[in-house]
Design an enzyme around this catalytic site. Structure first.
Site, PDB file in Angstrom:
ATOM      1  N   SER A 106      55.298 -29.108  54.981  1.00  0.00           N
ATOM      2  CA  SER A 106      55.110 -27.667  54.782  1.00  0.00           C
ATOM      3  C   SER A 106      54.187 -27.019  55.802  1.00  0.00           C
ATOM      4  O   SER A 106      54.142 -25.794  55.890  1.00  0.00           O
ATOM      5  CB  SER A 106      54.552 -27.413  53.376  1.00  0.00           C
ATOM      6  OG  SER A 106      55.498 -27.865  52.436  1.00  0.00           O
ATOM      7  N   ASP A 153      63.102 -27.146  45.187  1.00  0.00           N
ATOM      8  CA  ASP A 153      61.749 -26.711  45.497  1.00  0.00           C
ATOM      9  C   ASP A 153      60.818 -27.741  44.894  1.00  0.00           C
ATOM     10  O   ASP A 153      61.171 -28.430  43.934  1.00  0.00           O
ATOM     11  CB  ASP A 153      61.479 -25.340  44.872  1.00  0.00           C
ATOM     12  CG  ASP A 153      60.237 -24.697  45.439  1.00  0.00           C
ATOM     13  OD1 ASP A 153      60.381 -23.765  46.255  1.00  0.00           O
ATOM     14  OD2 ASP A 153      59.111 -25.141  45.098  1.00  0.00           O
ATOM     15  N   HIS A 171      59.154 -20.446  41.719  1.00  0.00           N
ATOM     16  CA  HIS A 171      57.955 -19.623  41.885  1.00  0.00           C
ATOM     17  C   HIS A 171      58.204 -18.181  41.508  1.00  0.00           C
ATOM     18  O   HIS A 171      57.304 -17.364  41.564  1.00  0.00           O
ATOM     19  CB  HIS A 171      57.483 -19.649  43.338  1.00  0.00           C
ATOM     20  CG  HIS A 171      57.111 -21.024  43.834  1.00  0.00           C
ATOM     21  ND1 HIS A 171      55.839 -21.540  43.705  1.00  0.00           N
ATOM     22  CD2 HIS A 171      57.834 -21.985  44.453  1.00  0.00           C
ATOM     23  CE1 HIS A 171      55.801 -22.754  44.238  1.00  0.00           C
ATOM     24  NE2 HIS A 171      57.013 -23.056  44.695  1.00  0.00           N
ATOM     25  N   CYS A 230      56.151 -22.080  48.840  1.00  0.00           N
ATOM     26  CA  CYS A 230      57.462 -22.032  48.201  1.00  0.00           C
ATOM     27  C   CYS A 230      58.546 -22.499  49.172  1.00  0.00           C
ATOM     28  O   CYS A 230      58.681 -21.970  50.270  1.00  0.00           O
ATOM     29  CB  CYS A 230      57.740 -20.586  47.745  1.00  0.00           C
ATOM     30  SG  CYS A 230      59.464 -20.338  47.276  1.00  0.00           S
TER      31      CYS A 230
END
Lengths: 373, 626
Positions: free
Chosen positions: B321, B358, B364, B377
């Site tokens: 991420s 996710d 989210h 997210c």
């Protein structure tokens, strides 16, 4: 019609002499390389083994040059010269640099030196040219061949490889001598040479690397500085002289074993040999070379056509010049320029090229008895 | 044929002229023979005398290698005296007895000794059998000299790294020059037996550190033993290096990683100086700089945890991420999303025949770009990634310096991979699949980066888009002149990104720490911004984390900078197989940053460029070893 046949399938006495002299010189070379390089630490194959491998490759080149009729080889000479010029350009672009000169094309674990091969190709081109040139004026006899030689010469000097460049000039001079210039042409050439000298000198001298200039300048007085510039020439002379009559024996040459004499396996191989085997050994080497040159001249004298005679003369000129300059420089008679001793100095390209040239000689000899109808 | 006659005529003419050649060649060879007679017979005795008096021998004097200091003048590498065992083969009467004697006295390895003795090389030159003898061993041999003819003990110099394995990957180690290196070197620079840097800064700055060898001309007796020194050309010591590394931060970083494999890189974003570069597991450069036996060397090279790999510059990991920093910038700059674009996250993204999940099972909810970064997210970035396409993503990743060397002065830096359609066609010979863009959008799939690249990336963001080439050496102090030359800061380009975009991303990164996935990086001492990452190593995983074998667990990432409004340090942390970036990596970054801030407060000079001087108390270390 002219038909050519081999005089004999068998090797005759002449062939045996020729081969024996060649083999003897090659063996003395390997012996000297063995003696010098034993003392040098290193990894990989020892140099004398590599040299033996190169000689085997040379044998293949020798056999190949012997098999094909030299007239057929000569037909390809201009193409070969073109290829060599390309290689000489390639070496300037991708070549391996060593001691400031860019002379080698790397090929895997080996390196190929095109300027060595170029000498043989030059002989082919000039001999072919003269064999077909009509007996015309000096323009065709002198100027054109020189123009043919020029691009190769300039590319070699650019590397810079002074030794090969001088060999080029020597080959050209030998052929001019043999083809015969009239006295008038000779005179004009001489005059041109004198007038051009300052320019050529500037060009050549300017193109030389520092180490080459030093070698030439210190030739004048090598004793001037024993640790510096004249070192090579002096140590080489000490090596040869200290061999005295009988030599110091294998591995006994302190000059080379203690590394006072650099390049003992390449350009100075004769000094190593003369130190370890004395005057008698050195004389043996000279005698062998004299034998080889005389046998080669014999081939030229008995060649059945102009092409054969000129090829043989060119090869004799090349070998004789290298011999003279190499031994002359190790013995302190001539300035030090990097010219290897034919068949004795370490170096694959030189050994293979020289052996190919010898193959060509024997080729000319074996096709000399021709039948005319 | 009319031509035939002239041909024959010409041939005869040529062959007449060959006689000139014959005479000339005979004359030349005769002349050479006379010259040889003069040299070898007439003056032979004179030259023999000269050759026997050619007793001066040239001995190479090794230069003292330059020293290495950290940014505060703490000594990182120096030279200490040591004893070397040499042998002069010419004087050895009985090799068997010599080997037996040495094995008995100092317990050397018999086969290694035998091998060294049988290597090719001159018998008139001392040859090194073993380096790094202890004082006791040296004394033992000296006292038994009579029984061991030909054996010499000489003082050598040994490279020494006082802090041991700390900073090993940056410093590197030295070793004897290899045959290949000798071949490549310019003729005079190196010689057999020279010590050269083989890794790290020792290798990269070898030219400076090495110095210039001197030589001594000595007169020797008939056996080659030194009798008198004729002349000496002193060796010139190598130049000293001052690194940008702060050894205190470095130690902390390595302690924080502890036994885990991973890397931490701390940079000064304002100039690219590397403050700490840790890679674990490490090795001891002192051991590697000695002559290792084949067995010792094999043990290090074949170690499963690859201690010789510098994970900071050579370890290539999926960024996970942390890659969303690139994605967010790309989405805003390409107008794929505006700051107010909202995308609904329901916990998965159906594409083709599968659903890309996710990390948060329930989703989210509605996300704008800021919130998507803060909560990391995945669905938001799947969506914008799919809209942009891989080649646009690759363009931006490229701008951020991914997929290319950062240019830090360490040898063999790896580049990682920024995938694109062109890359895949070239590397795999296959067309790009749309699903692969989805994986790439969250820094998985083909994307790989090095921790150094991520540190450089976050430093660029912290510095408002201006980047500098990371560098480890701040100054080189020339020994000859005593002058120190600062290594200039090298600008590394500027992100072509609107200031508003970067401001938005930076605000979101601050949010990650204050209210998002990196809550454990929150500090009472200083404001920190950053981004977590959890890089998957295996595609298919089932069951709870603790059941998975460790080598398949996720890598934890955290890239960060502080303070938020005027960043002076950027830190990238990667811990292999430790799971979530928020829990495993973020706390480490926080501790580094807090330590930095504490040091900075204690001595405000740290942030600036202290004058590089020779620290006191080093006179001993600087002495030449011989």
């Amino acid at each position: 019609m002219i038909d050519r046949v081999l005089d004999s399938r068998e090797l005759d006495r002449f062939d045996w002499q020729f081969l024996a002299v060649t083999a003897a010189i090659l063996s003395l070379g390997v012996l000297s390389i063995y003696s010098v390089t034993l003392a040098q630490a290193g990894t990989g194959l020892p140099l004398y083994v590599k040299q033996v491998l190169w000689i085997l490759v040379g044998c293949a080149a020798f056999a190949a040059m012997l098999r094909v009729d030299y007239h057929k080889i000569a037909r390809w000479s201009y193409v070969l010269y073109g290829l060599i010029l390309i290689l000489l350009v390639v070496v300037l672009v991708v070549g391996k640099t060593s001691r400031g000169a860019q002379r080698w094309i790397p090929m895997g674990p080996f390196a190929f030196q095109p300027s060595e091969l170029a000498k043989l190709v030059l002989i082919l081109v000039l001999a072919t040219y003269y064999a077909h040139a009509p007996r015309a004026g000096w323009m065709q006899r002198v100027v054109l061949p020189c123009l043919v030689m020029l691009p190769g010469l300039l590319l070699i000097l650019k590397q810079p490889d002074l030794g090969s460049g001088l060999s080029f000039l020597a080959i050209c001079a030998t052929l001019l001598l043999v083809v015969g210039m009239r006295s008038k042409a000779m005179g004009i050439l001489l005059l041109c040479a004198v007038m051009l000298f300052p320019f050529v000198w500037e060009l050549l001298w300017g193109a030389l690397h520092d180490y080459q200039r030093e070698r030439i300048t210190t030739f004048l007085d090598p004793a001037y500085d024993t640790g510096g510039k004249g070192y090579h020439a002096l140590q080489s002379r000490i090596a040869i002289g200290s061999g005295e009559l009988l030599g110091k024996g294998l591995h006994g040459g302190t000059q080379n074993q203690l590394k006072f004499l650099p390049e003992g396996h390449t350009d100075f191989v004769f000094a190593v040999f003369a130190e370890e085997w004395g005057f008698l050994g050195a004389l043996l080497v000279l005698a062998l070379f004299l034998g080889l040159l005389m046998l080669s001249l014999e081939i030229a004298l008995k060649a059945k056509d102009v092409l054969g005679a000129l090829l043989a003369a060119g090869i004799v000129g090349m070998l004789g010049f290298c011999l003279m300059v190499n031994i002359g420089m190790t013995a302190g008679l001539l300035p030090i320029v990097g010219i290897p001793l034919p068949l004795m100095s370490y170096g694959g390209s030189a050994v293979v090229t020289t052996m190919a040239a010898l193959g060509l000689l024997l080729n000319i000899k074996r096709r000399r008895l021709t039948l005319f109808y | 044929m009319p031509q035939f006659g002239t041909q024959q005529e010409e041939l005869r003419e040529i062959q007449r002229r060959l006689t000139i050649l014959k005479i000339a060649l005979s004359a030349i060879i005769g002349l050479l023979a006379i010259r040889l007679w003069d040299l070898q017979v007439r003056d032979g005795a004179y030259y023999r005398d000269l050759s026997e008096n050619n007793r001066t021998r040239t001995v190479v004097l090794e230069p003292a290698r330059g020293l290495i200091y950290d940014r505060q003048g703490v000594l990182l590498a120096n030279n200490v005296p040591s004893f070397g065992l040499y042998v002069m083969l010419e004087d050895v009467k009985d090799r068997q007895a010599l080997i037996a004697g040495l094995v008995g006295l100092i317990g050397s390895d018999e086969t290694a000794l035998r091998k060294k003795l049988s290597e090719r090389g001159g018998k008139f030159m001392p040859r090194k059998l073993k380096g790094g003898l202890s004082l006791r061993e040296a004394a033992l041999i000296e006292s038994h000299r009579r029984d061991l003819p030909g054996v010499l003990v000489r003082a050598d110099s040994q490279r020494n790294y006082p802090s041991g394995p700390t900073l090993a990957h940056v410093l590197g180690y030295v070793g004897q020059v290899s045959a290949e290196q000798l071949e490549k070197a310019e003729s005079q620079e190196l010689h057999q037996g020279s010590l050269v840097g083989q890794y790290g800064v020792e290798k990269a700055y070898d030219r400076f550190l090495r110095g210039r060898a001197g030589q001594k001309e000595i007169e020797v007796d008939a056996l080659g033993h030194e009798k008198r020194t004729v002349s000496v050309e002193k060796p010139a010591a190598g130049d000293d290096l001052y690194l940008s590394i702060d050894l205190r931060l470095q130690r902390l970083a390595e302690e924080l990683l502890g036994e885990e494999a991973g890397a931490i890189v701390a940079l000064d974003p304002t100039n690219g100086e590397v403050l700490a570069l840790a890679s674990r597991p490490s090795f001891d450069p002192n051991v590697l700089s000695r002559e290792l036996t084949a067995k010792q060397w094999a043990a290090i090279v074949q170690n499963d945890s690859h201690p010789l790999t510098n994970r900071a510059t050579q370890g290539q990991y999926p960024p996970g991420s942390t890659f969303k920093i690139v994605m967010a910038t790309a989405a805003l700059e390409s107008h794929t999303a505006t700051p107010s674009t909202k995308i609904r996250c329901v916990g998965g993204f159906p594409f083709g025949r599968r659903v890309y999940k996710d990390w948060k099972a329930g989703g989210h909810g509605f996300m704008d770009v800021t919130q998507a970064l803060v909560e990391s997210c995945d669905v938001f970035f799947y969506t914008v990634g799919q809209r942009m396409g891989i080649d646009m993503i690759a363009d931006f990743a490229d701008q951020f310096g991914l997929g290319q060397e950062t240019g830090v002065e360490l040898p063999s830096e790896r580049t990682g991979i920024v995938p694109s359609t062109a890359w895949k066609a070239k590397a795999k010979g296959q067309p790009w699949l749309p699903g692969e863009t989805i994986s790439a959008a969250i820094g998985q799939g083909y994307v790989t980066v090095t921790p150094m690249q991520m540190a450089h990336l976050i430093a660029t963001v912290a510095n408002g888009g201006t980047s500098f080439r990371p560098r480890i050496v701040r100054a080189v102090m020339e020994r000859a002149s005593g002058l120190s030359h600062e290594v200039p800061t090298v600008p590394h380009g500027r992100l072509a990104v609107a200031p508003e975009t970067l401001a938005l991303v930076k605000e979101a990164l601050a949010g990650v720490v204050t209210r998002g996935t990196a809550a454990r990086a929150r500090s009472t001492l200083v404001s920190i911004a950053g981004k977590t990452g959890t890089a998957q190593t295996a595609a298919l995983r089932t069951g709870p984390e603790q059941d998975i074998p460790k080598k398949l667990r996720d890598h934890a990432w955290f890239v960060s900078y502080a303070p938020v409004d005027a960043p002076r340090i950027a830190v990238a942390v990667l811990v292999e197989h430790m799971g979530h970036g928020g829990s495993a990596a973020a706390p480490l970054a926080k501790q580094i940053i807090e330590a930095f801030v504490r040091y900075e407060r204690a001595e405000p000079k740290l942030a600036g460029r202290p004058e590089v001087g020779r620290p006191e108390g080093l006179a001993l270390a600087m002495q030449e070893p011989r």
